[in-house]
Design a protein around this motif. Structure first.
Motif, mmCIF file in Angstrom:
data_model
loop_
_atom_site.group_PDB
_atom_site.id
_atom_site.type_symbol
_atom_site.label_atom_id
_atom_site.label_comp_id
_atom_site.label_asym_id
_atom_site.label_seq_id
_atom_site.Cartn_x
_atom_site.Cartn_y
_atom_site.Cartn_z
ATOM 1 N N SER A 146 8.375 -5.830 -1.181
ATOM 2 C CA SER A 146 9.743 -6.357 -1.152
ATOM 3 C C SER A 146 10.141 -6.768 0.263
ATOM 4 O O SER A 146 9.566 -6.307 1.256
ATOM 5 N N ASP A 147 11.154 -7.616 0.328
ATOM 6 C CA ASP A 147 11.664 -8.028 1.634
ATOM 7 C C ASP A 147 12.192 -6.841 2.437
ATOM 8 O O ASP A 147 11.949 -6.772 3.655
ATOM 9 N N PRO A 148 12.930 -5.893 1.832
ATOM 10 C CA PRO A 148 13.364 -4.736 2.620
ATOM 11 C C PRO A 148 12.195 -3.971 3.234
ATOM 12 O O PRO A 148 12.294 -3.496 4.372
ATOM 13 N N GLU A 149 11.100 -3.848 2.497
ATOM 14 C CA GLU A 149 9.928 -3.164 3.043
ATOM 15 C C GLU A 149 9.342 -3.945 4.212
ATOM 16 O O GLU A 149 8.968 -3.365 5.245
ATOM 17 N N LEU A 150 9.263 -5.266 4.086
ATOM 18 C CA LEU A 150 8.728 -6.095 5.165
ATOM 19 C C LEU A 150 9.627 -6.031 6.396
ATOM 20 O O LEU A 150 9.137 -6.017 7.537
ATOM 21 N N VAL A 151 10.928 -5.995 6.177
ATOM 22 C CA VAL A 151 11.860 -5.892 7.302
ATOM 23 C C VAL A 151 11.685 -4.564 8.026
ATOM 24 O O VAL A 151 11.716 -4.505 9.266
ATOM 25 N N LYS A 152 11.480 -3.502 7.285
ATOM 26 C CA LYS A 152 11.295 -2.198 7.926
ATOM 27 C C LYS A 152 9.984 -2.157 8.702
ATOM 28 O O LYS A 152 9.913 -1.585 9.798
ATOM 29 N N LEU A 153 8.952 -2.780 8.166
ATOM 30 C CA LEU A 153 7.691 -2.878 8.908
ATOM 31 C C LEU A 153 7.893 -3.661 10.203
ATOM 32 O O LEU A 153 7.381 -3.290 11.261
ATOM 33 N N ALA A 154 8.664 -4.763 10.103
ATOM 34 C CA ALA A 154 8.834 -5.651 11.255
ATOM 35 C C ALA A 154 9.719 -5.051 12.336
ATOM 36 O O ALA A 154 9.411 -5.140 13.534
ATOM 37 N N GLY A 155 10.831 -4.445 11.930
ATOM 38 C CA GLY A 155 11.813 -3.987 12.906
ATOM 39 C C GLY A 155 11.599 -2.573 13.390
ATOM 40 O O GLY A 155 12.105 -2.204 14.455
ATOM 41 N N LEU A 156 10.859 -1.783 12.630
ATOM 42 C CA LEU A 156 10.676 -0.373 12.998
ATOM 43 C C LEU A 156 9.224 -0.033 13.284
ATOM 44 O O LEU A 156 8.851 0.255 14.422
ATOM 45 N N TYR A 157 8.383 -0.096 12.249
ATOM 46 C CA TYR A 157 7.024 0.430 12.394
ATOM 47 C C TYR A 157 6.146 -0.423 13.292
ATOM 48 O O TYR A 157 5.176 0.080 13.873
ATOM 49 N N ALA A 158 6.472 -1.703 13.453
ATOM 50 C CA ALA A 158 5.687 -2.538 14.359
ATOM 51 C C ALA A 158 5.764 -2.010 15.787
ATOM 52 O O ALA A 158 4.810 -2.159 16.563
ATOM 53 N N TYR A 159 6.898 -1.397 16.139
ATOM 54 C CA TYR A 159 7.095 -0.917 17.508
ATOM 55 C C TYR A 159 6.556 0.499 17.715
ATOM 56 O O TYR A 159 6.533 0.978 18.850
ATOM 57 N N LEU A 160 6.187 1.157 16.639
ATOM 58 C CA LEU A 160 5.623 2.507 16.734
ATOM 59 C C LEU A 160 4.111 2.377 16.602
ATOM 60 O O LEU A 160 3.580 2.245 15.508
ATOM 61 N N GLU A 161 3.425 2.368 17.737
ATOM 62 C CA GLU A 161 1.995 2.020 17.748
ATOM 63 C C GLU A 161 1.204 2.878 16.761
ATOM 64 O O GLU A 161 1.368 4.094 16.691
ATOM 65 N N ARG A 162 0.324 2.190 16.007
ATOM 66 C CA ARG A 162 -0.432 2.844 14.940
ATOM 67 C C ARG A 162 -1.926 2.663 15.144
ATOM 68 O O ARG A 162 -2.367 1.737 15.838
ATOM 69 N N SER A 163 -2.679 3.532 14.496
ATOM 70 C CA SER A 163 -4.137 3.447 14.539
ATOM 71 C C SER A 163 -4.663 3.082 13.162
ATOM 72 O O SER A 163 -3.990 3.294 12.139
ATOM 73 N N ILE A 164 -5.849 2.536 13.116
ATOM 74 C CA ILE A 164 -6.467 2.181 11.839
ATOM 75 C C ILE A 164 -6.591 3.436 10.969
ATOM 76 O O ILE A 164 -7.020 4.494 11.431
#
Length: 699
Positions: A15-33
């Motif tokens: 959903s768009d809300p999920e994509l927005v949360k990925l873009a605005g929040l989790y993208a900035y919280l560095e993640r590992s594979i």
């Protein structure tokens, strides 16, 4: 890239809300594979990362475990990254320069991941990002129309990348109402360089401290997600807590989950399943949000009540400031109860006494020539007793005038400063507090009515759904429809009337209007008081100066006559110390006169400065009048809470527009009744929005 997970169910989509949360929040919280991210009931797994790219590009690829879809999330400006400074260069080049290398790198990464996924029969379904990350996602979607881009507050693209008037249906941009970047883009008429659909969402609050969350859509602190904006001391009425997650303000259909922007959702057939789904959504997506709205309104009321209870402190603070300004303007002449001014008047009395004594001493000198040298003596005498008495009488009048000045200033400090809270109005003593409190009490009651009606409506929806189920069972058993579908009790609706508010009709401009009115009325009411009493004092001081000059003239004239007015005295001055003794006595007699005149000059200068500069002094008082009428930080906090509440209500309006629309496509009697109830709820939302908006800065 890690091995792919093949989901069992691919019917749903990200959903768009999920994509927005990925873009605005989790993208900035560095993640590992291999990391997993849980958003509501969906799980996303990181399958690839692309950090520390020489162009400054940061991105990661995720798979929606539940749907099997793959998403690339582009990270926005991140100065903490290895090449983070290049993000700034990219932002600058987006304005006027050629296409920055980072945009090309974003497309290269997309093509790389697309090629990798094609080996296993998959593809990238979405790209998303915020700010610079949004521009990167959109640049990829412009070149690759088969991929959908969803962004939150994206940066613009270079001129050469966007075809003006092209639609780009694969791109959706959600713009927060207080996002400083897109407000600037629109102010500069550059929004055509943000390609695709632009949908305004009711996210954010009008606070300087919230510029970051307003832009990214989320509050992050020390690498952690904080779902709310917070300020002020906890446990006090000044503690502000407002939820700030952007995806909560992307309104989607109760039934299909599609965003409700750019037109109505696809009509659906209303049946038991859909009614129960609506009932569940009303519980989790409407009533819970409205209860949050209620808490915001309650917090606004608590702030206003606390400000009202603090009335004495507000007034006393203003009084102290006003008195300090008076003291400063008069060089401390007018301090507490004008003690210094009264001390100076008392000093004048003392100097008059000294003057009398020294004039008597001067007369003694003038009347004591050596008798043995002359057969005759012209007796000389300087009389100032009558003038000194005249000065004393003038000083008594001055004391009375100073007392009147003290009383006048006390009246200004106690009464006229208290009148400031009227704000130039006649409705309430504490005008702004009274208006806000009265208005918010009505909003508070209307909000409670709205929640009660929606709870009743939710029960009707669920009960109607269950009746539909009973209808199906009854028909399958050969019973009549009418016996199974008796909805008269189920659809019985309480009549709920929202109260109109006659308050806050000037919206939150009410404070500015009150400050303007109070400042001018205070100046108009008090300046004549100051002028009249100081004019009287100045008149008396001028008379004292005249009397002082008369004494000086009398002393100088009398002594000159004594020294040089006859041959015997001239001879005496030549052959004895008579001249010296007279001059010394004259100097001693003149000294208290000079002291008297100096004190009078000081008093006149101090009071004249106040009289001439009083209008400017009141203008300087204006910021303190502003705070006394309603403290600035509390007034601001009220607007924050009202703005947050209003945003939720606006979301609810959009949601109920769709509910009414969907129900209108179903012609059954029961559904028609629900539609009428839905429309009634929507009207309540309209009324609440209008009333809440009065309490916002932009209402």
């Amino acid at each position: 890239m890690s091995s792919l997970y093949m989901p069992v169910n691919k019917l749903n989509t990200t959903s768009d809300p999920e994509l927005v949360k990925l873009a605005g929040l989790y993208a900035y919280l560095e993640r590992s594979i291999g990391d997993r991210i849980l958003i509501d009931n969906s799980t996303f797994r990181v399958v690839d990362t692309n950090y520390d790219h020489p162009t400054g590009l940061d991105a990661l690829t995720l798979q929606n475990v539940d749907t099997g879809e793959f998403i690339i999330t582009y990270v926005g400006t991140n100065l903490d990254a290895k090449y983070g400074i290049l993000d700034l260069y990219t932002n600058v080049k987006l304005l006027n320069g050629p296409t920055p290398p980072q945009l090309q790198a974003a497309n290269d990464y997309f093509l790389q991941m697309q090629a990798e996924l094609e080996k296993s029969g998959h593809e990238i379904s979405y790209v998303c990002g915020n700010s610079l990350g949004g521009a990167l996602a959109n640049s990829v979607a412009v070149k690759n129309p088969e991929v959908k881009s969803v962004t939150i507050n994206p940066a613009l693209l270079p001129y050469e990348m966007v075809v003006e008037d092209a639609e780009y249906p694969n791109i959706t941009n959600y713009i927060s109402q207080y996002d400083i970047l897109n407000l600037s883009i629109r102010a500069g008429q550059l929004d055509h360089r943000v390609p695709g659909n632009q949908y305004d969402i009711n996210h954010g609050i009008p606070a300087y401290q919230a510029l970051g969350p307003n832009h990214t859509g989320y509050v992050r602190q020390d690498g952690q997600h904080i779902p709310y904006y917070e300020s002020g001391d906890k446990g006090t009425v000044d503690h502000v807590k407002i939820y700030m997650d952007a995806h909560e303000h992307i309104v989607t259909s109760m039934w299909t989950g599609e965003p409700l922007y750019g037109g109505n959702s696809i009509p659906i057939r209303i049946d038991r399943e859909h009614l129960l789904k609506l009932g569940d959504g009303l519980e989790t997506r409407v009533i819970e949000r409205l209860e949050r709205t209620q808490s915001y309104i309650n917090s606004s009321v608590a702030i206003v009540e606390a400000e009202g209870a603090d009335i004495n402190n507000r007034l006393n603070t203003l009084r102290i400031v006003f008195q300090e300004m008076i003291r400063r303007e008069t060089n401390s002449l007018l301090n507490e109860k004008n003690r210094r001014l009264k001390e100076m008047v008392a000093a004048l009395h003392s100097f008059v006494n000294i003057l009398e004594v020294r004039c008597q001493a001067l007369n003694s000198v003038l009347n004591s020539p050596p008798m043995e040298l002359f057969e005759f003596l012209v007796k000389k005498d300087i009389s100032v007793e009558s003038i000194c008495q005249e000065i004393r009488n003038a000083l008594y009048e001055l004391e009375d005038a100073v007392d009147r000045l003290t009383d006048s200033l006390q009246t200004i400090v106690m009464d006229h400063i208290a009148d400031i809270l009227h704000g130039g109005q006649n409705k309430f003593y504490d005008f702004v507090v009274g208006e806000l409190k009265s208005h918010l009490y009505i909003v508070q009651q209307n909000q409670e009515k709205a929640i009660a009606q929606i709870e009743e409506y939710q029960s009707q929806v669920v009960a109607t759904g269950e009746k539909f189920h009973l209808l199906d069972l009854s028909i399958s058993r050969g019973n009549s429809i009418s016996s199974a579908l008796n909805l008269s009790d189920v659809l019985k609706t309480s009549i709920v009337e929202m109260e109109e508010s006659p308050y806050l009709l000037m919206h939150m401009r009410i404070k500015q209007i009150a400050v303007d009115g109070a400042t001018e009325l205070f100046k108009k009411a008090t300046h004549p008081i100051i002028n009249n009493v100081i004019f009287k004092i100045d008149f008396l001081l001028k008379n004292l100066e005249r009397l002082g000059d008369t004494i000086k003239f009398t002393i100088n004239t009398g002594t000159n006559l004594a020294l040089y007015g006859s041959v015997p005295s001239l001879a005496m001055s030549l052959f004895t110390d008579y001249n010296t003794r007279v001059k010394n006595a004259v100097n001693e007699a003149l000294k208290p006169v000079d002291d008297i005149l100096e004190i009078i000059e000081g008093i006149r200068n101090g009071l004249s400065a106040l009289q001439n500069n009083y209008p400017s002094l009141v203008d300087e008082l204006r910021p303190y009048i502003d705070s006394a009428i309603f403290s600035n930080h509390r007034f601001h906090n009220v607007t924050l809470y009202n703005s947050a509440a209003c945003s939720i209500i606006k979301d609810m309006q959009l949601l109920f527009n769709d509910i009414v629309y969907q129900l209108s496509h179903n012609k059954g009697k029961a559904i028609r009744a629900l539609q009428i109830s839905s429309n009634s709820v929507k009207q309540k939302m309209n009324k609440l929005e209008e009333q809440l908006e009065r309490g916002t800065l932009f209402g």
